[in-house]
Design a protein around this motif. Structure first.
Motif: not given
Length: 239
Positions: A32-35, A77-87, A127-136
């Protein structure tokens, strides 16, 4: 059905870190720190393809970050969409601030080929775009996802192609869907992809979305964000 099964399996099967394989966690602290442990920066490949917009990336594409993206994209590994979307959201915030007074940020994902989506059982960039929009939105930045680009012809596998060959392979491969002009008139555009290597894909996406952009409205030119960029592109920080 395949996507539903992957979501269900992620709830009941043992998990391991998508970056290093450590058991009992989908993302360990070190990965997580690397990301997310670096400050996102502007990235530029060399050579830089014509028409490439300003691109910001969250991390270099190496080691744990590479493994995380591949785990999400190729191994379900779909659960990774959350932290990847945060990045991705952090990369968005590294660019010019947007108040939302003229409309939300419009995140336009680079489309995957239909055969790739079918093989994977999901569209990883959307999927990453949706996670990113939610984080924003959680951080107070209005954002929505507009999948207004599509492939208009098949392209060859990019693996092993040099920069000039990738540009030729992708030239004219994307187009805006009918009605994109109306949808894109509501806010500034941010193109979204998971990875930048030569920049050819994002340059083609910028070309394809260009004719659908409003000629007035005061929005800034389209820019782009990625989770990761090649280490050489990440190291070139000529702002």
């Amino acid at each position: 059905m395949r996507e539903w099964w992957r979501e269900f399996a992620g709830l009941v099967l043992p998990v391991s870190c998508g970056g290093c394989g450590r058991p009992r966690t989908e993302l360990c602290a070190a990965c997580g720190s690397a990301l997310g442990g670096r400050s996102p920066r502007r990235v530029r490949p060399s050579p830089e393809p014509p028409g490439l917009p300003v691109v910001h990336a969250a991390a270099p594409y190496e080691n744990a970050v590479r493994a995380l993206l591949l785990s999400h994209k190729e191994r379900g590994a779909l659960a990774l969409a959350g932290p990847l979307g945060d990045a991705l959201a952090a990369a968005v915030r590294a660019g010019p601030a947007w108040s939302g007074r003229g409309g939300p940020l419009l995140l336009v994902p680079v489309p995957s080929a239909r055969r790739s989506t079918a093989a994977r059982g999901h569209d990883p960039v959307r999927r990453l775009a949706r996670a990113s929009a939610a984080a924003l939105r959680r951080s107070g930045t209005p954002a929505r996802v507009l999948p207004v680009l599509r492939q208009r012809r098949r392209v060859a596998d990019q693996a092993g192609l040099r920069a000039a060959e990738r540009r030729a392979n992708l030239a004219g491969a994307l187009e805006a869907v009918p009605g994109a002009e109306r949808l894109l008139a509501s806010g500034p555009v941010v193109l979204v992809d998971d990875l930048l290597t030569t920049g050819s894909t994002l340059a083609e996406a910028a070309r394809a979305v260009g004719p659908a952009l409003p000629r007035t409205g005061g929005f800034p030119p389209p820019r782009a964000v990625v989770v990761a960029a090649s280490p050489s592109a990440f190291g070139i920080n000529r702002n």
